[in-house]
Scaffold this active site. Sequence first.
Site, PDB file in Angstrom:
ATOM      1  N   PRO A  43       0.912  -1.199   0.007  1.00  0.00           N
ATOM      2  CA  PRO A  43      -0.053   0.013  -0.087  1.00  0.00           C
ATOM      3  C   PRO A  43       0.949   1.409  -0.001  1.00  0.00           C
ATOM      4  O   PRO A  43       0.598   2.339  -0.707  1.00  0.00           O
ATOM      5  CB  PRO A  43      -0.836  -0.108   1.425  1.00  0.00           C
ATOM      6  N   ASP A 248      37.419 -48.436  10.356  1.00  0.00           N
ATOM      7  CA  ASP A 248      37.058 -49.463  11.170  1.00  0.00           C
ATOM      8  C   ASP A 248      36.298 -48.948  12.353  1.00  0.00           C
ATOM      9  O   ASP A 248      35.811 -47.716  12.413  1.00  0.00           O
ATOM     10  CB  ASP A 248      38.231 -50.215  11.703  1.00  0.00           C
ATOM     11  N   LYS A 270      36.481 -54.316  12.934  1.00  0.00           N
ATOM     12  CA  LYS A 270      36.750 -55.662  13.446  1.00  0.00           C
ATOM     13  C   LYS A 270      36.336 -55.522  14.974  1.00  0.00           C
ATOM     14  O   LYS A 270      36.384 -54.684  15.535  1.00  0.00           O
ATOM     15  CB  LYS A 270      38.350 -55.812  13.578  1.00  0.00           C
ATOM     16  N   GLY A 301      41.561 -45.727  14.225  1.00  0.00           N
ATOM     17  CA  GLY A 301      41.342 -45.161  15.581  1.00  0.00           C
ATOM     18  C   GLY A 301      42.713 -44.987  15.969  1.00  0.00           C
ATOM     19  O   GLY A 301      43.473 -45.729  16.056  1.00  0.00           O
ATOM     20  N   GLY A 302      42.709 -43.721  16.821  1.00  0.00           N
ATOM     21  CA  GLY A 302      44.002 -43.504  17.688  1.00  0.00           C
ATOM     22  C   GLY A 302      45.224 -43.489  16.788  1.00  0.00           C
ATOM     23  O   GLY A 302      45.054 -42.404  15.665  1.00  0.00           O
ATOM     24  N   ILE A 306      50.267 -47.434  16.967  1.00  0.00           N
ATOM     25  CA  ILE A 306      50.058 -47.930  18.379  1.00  0.00           C
ATOM     26  C   ILE A 306      49.187 -49.072  17.952  1.00  0.00           C
ATOM     27  O   ILE A 306      47.962 -48.687  18.115  1.00  0.00           O
ATOM     28  CB  ILE A 306      50.106 -47.035  19.164  1.00  0.00           C
ATOM     29  N   THR A 331      46.924 -41.249  20.381  1.00  0.00           N
ATOM     30  CA  THR A 331      46.530 -42.552  20.739  1.00  0.00           C
ATOM     31  C   THR A 331      45.520 -42.646  22.130  1.00  0.00           C
ATOM     32  O   THR A 331      45.596 -41.681  22.965  1.00  0.00           O
ATOM     33  CB  THR A 331      47.806 -43.518  21.066  1.00  0.00           C
ATOM     34  N   MET A 383      42.937 -52.934  25.664  1.00  0.00           N
ATOM     35  CA  MET A 383      42.073 -54.049  25.489  1.00  0.00           C
ATOM     36  C   MET A 383      40.660 -54.008  25.931  1.00  0.00           C
ATOM     37  O   MET A 383      40.352 -52.962  26.621  1.00  0.00           O
ATOM     38  CB  MET A 383      42.675 -55.218  26.453  1.00  0.00           C
ATOM     39  N   GLY A 412      36.543 -43.481  25.786  1.00  0.00           N
ATOM     40  CA  GLY A 412      37.308 -42.081  26.352  1.00  0.00           C
ATOM     41  C   GLY A 412      37.228 -40.840  25.402  1.00  0.00           C
ATOM     42  O   GLY A 412      37.005 -41.030  23.851  1.00  0.00           O
TER      43      GLY A 412
HETATM   44  N1  SAH Z   1      45.488 -47.569  17.404  1.00  0.00           N
HETATM   45  C1  SAH Z   1      44.786 -47.388  18.429  1.00  0.00           C
HETATM   46  C2  SAH Z   1      44.527 -48.495  19.062  1.00  0.00           C
HETATM   47  C3  SAH Z   1      43.962 -49.870  18.798  1.00  0.00           C
HETATM   48  S1  SAH Z   1      43.691 -51.137  19.577  1.00  0.00           S
HETATM   49  C4  SAH Z   1      45.279 -46.052  19.146  1.00  0.00           C
HETATM   50  O1  SAH Z   1      46.323 -45.762  18.990  1.00  0.00           O
HETATM   51  O2  SAH Z   1      44.734 -45.833  20.275  1.00  0.00           O
HETATM   52  C5  SAH Z   1      42.145 -51.056  20.462  1.00  0.00           C
HETATM   53  C6  SAH Z   1      42.182 -50.496  21.844  1.00  0.00           C
HETATM   54  O3  SAH Z   1      42.219 -48.986  21.810  1.00  0.00           O
HETATM   55  C7  SAH Z   1      40.683 -50.790  22.329  1.00  0.00           C
HETATM   56  O4  SAH Z   1      40.547 -52.072  22.774  1.00  0.00           O
HETATM   57  C8  SAH Z   1      40.954 -50.047  23.336  1.00  0.00           C
HETATM   58  O5  SAH Z   1      41.578 -50.508  24.641  1.00  0.00           O
HETATM   59  C9  SAH Z   1      41.825 -48.629  23.239  1.00  0.00           C
HETATM   60  N2  SAH Z   1      41.035 -47.648  22.781  1.00  0.00           N
HETATM   61  C10 SAH Z   1      40.740 -47.046  21.315  1.00  0.00           C
HETATM   62  N3  SAH Z   1      40.105 -45.937  21.622  1.00  0.00           N
HETATM   63  C11 SAH Z   1      39.592 -45.874  22.871  1.00  0.00           C
HETATM   64  C12 SAH Z   1      38.760 -44.954  23.491  1.00  0.00           C
HETATM   65  N4  SAH Z   1      38.039 -43.794  23.062  1.00  0.00           N
HETATM   66  N5  SAH Z   1      38.262 -45.424  24.784  1.00  0.00           N
HETATM   67  C13 SAH Z   1      38.928 -46.289  25.509  1.00  0.00           C
HETATM   68  N6  SAH Z   1      39.820 -46.915  24.826  1.00  0.00           N
HETATM   69  C14 SAH Z   1      40.076 -46.880  23.728  1.00  0.00           C
END
Ligand code: SAH
Length: 462
Positions: A43, A248, A270, A301-302, A306, A331, A383, A412
């Site tokens: 308007p 993995d 695994k 992972g990590g 290691i 790690t 482990m 963790g």
């Molecule tokens: N390459 C990886 C380890 C692989 S072996 C590193 O450097 O961390 C797998 C083991 O790592 C698991 O059985 C556990 O003990 C440990 N792990 C990996 N991530 C984890 C997390 N977020 N919290 C606790 N343990 C963990």
Amino acid sequence: MDYLPIFLNLRDQRCLVVGGGDIALRKTSMLMRAGASVHVVAPAIGEALLAKLAEGEGSFRVGPYDEQDLAGAALVIAATDDEAVNRQVSADCRARHLPVNVVDNPPLCSFIFPSIVDRSPLVIAVSSAGQSPVLARLLRARLETTIPAAYGRLSSICGEFRGLAKQVFPDTNARRGFWEHELQGRFAELVYAGREDEARVHLRAAFAAATPSSVGEVYLVGAGPGDPDLLTFRALRLMQQADVVVHDRLVSKPILDLCRRDADFIYVGKARSHHAVPQEDINQLLVRLAGEGKRVCRLKGGDPFIFGRGGEEIEELAAAGVPFQVVPGITAASGCAAYAGIPLTHRDYAQSVRFVTGHLKEGSPELPWAELIHEHQTLVLYMGLTGLEHICQELVRHGMAADMPVALVAQGTTPQQQVVVGTVADIAGKVAGSGIQAPTLTIIGRVVELRDRLNWFRPDDA
Ligand code: SAH
């Protein structure tokens, strides 16, 4: 995703803006920047808006909104302060399946406007789906300051060479590789420095010298223990340029979400006692994918070196002549210790730290117990929970003090992190039936006692 981000081509399309005030002016300017032909109905129409329309050959009608105004419109914006009119426009558009935006009223909208960073032809759109426009604007401001103004010119010049690039590199992967190299190298630098002609000469020479390669590459990347903030810059860069991601079980979903969206994802996870893909098959898979010219991100992972079998994977790559690089990651021991408030070494309590895996190769002997028992050494067990009781019993049997503190950290560094604290004598009992979820890491040593004083992550943990 609450909204699908898309970029609309509005060039020479009729767009209707209902409203004649400042907000209508802002929206009209935005539409005109995208080349739209804007028609305003209200308007009363402000001076500035009329001037804007004149500038871009827009049109207007002074009067109340009428359904007839929608004829021929490709998109509609209601920017009036009359709630009833806004509702009417929204309802009429929806009935016609016309995209409609009612300013500041998401329920009445079929689309919303993002915050944008404009380096045309490069445009970045940021949206919080209306949940926090301020946050989206703050993010936009950050992007504005980090993205060089020259990005616009950079993408225009790339556009000039698209045809040539296709000719020289008919293969998409090879073409992408070429651009990634040039956009992080001399070509981009020349454009940033304003030397655009030299940049073109450089690019032409680079195309002329190019030999499309069919050999891919493998990036063995450590993704850290779970929290995506713990990735390295290099990990992130390679994750975003890989054609295939082979990952993995330990790689968390938020981390996978940071990989290139249109990459292929292959899960080779695994789980204990059931190996989804045998290691040998993973090794061969990497060699085959690289052989197809793909850039493969093997995400682990990590840290890959290691307890990650990274060594075995690159051995196979090296034997097959496949180029590769290894990116270290944080790690689990470092990540879990930091997030649980436990320093792995400490001048007064532990002068060394030892990483041990409980996942032993079949037929391996037991752990070297005597070496593991030192008052001033921290032990970290990589482990799951199986075997924890046995290991603790053996440690005590070989002379470890029964009151040696233990912390078990589950998942963790993730928001689901849980910590159970005890001693070698009672930890297995405390953990049993606690409902704790894999992966778990066990830290044994006097340093665990420091946790009460140093923990910053989750003061409420068990
Ligand atoms: N390459 C990886 C380890 C692989 S072996 C590193 O450097 O961390 C797998 C083991 O790592 C698991 O059985 C556990 O003990 C440990 N792990 C990996 N991530 C984890 C997390 N977020 N919290 C606790 N343990 C963990």
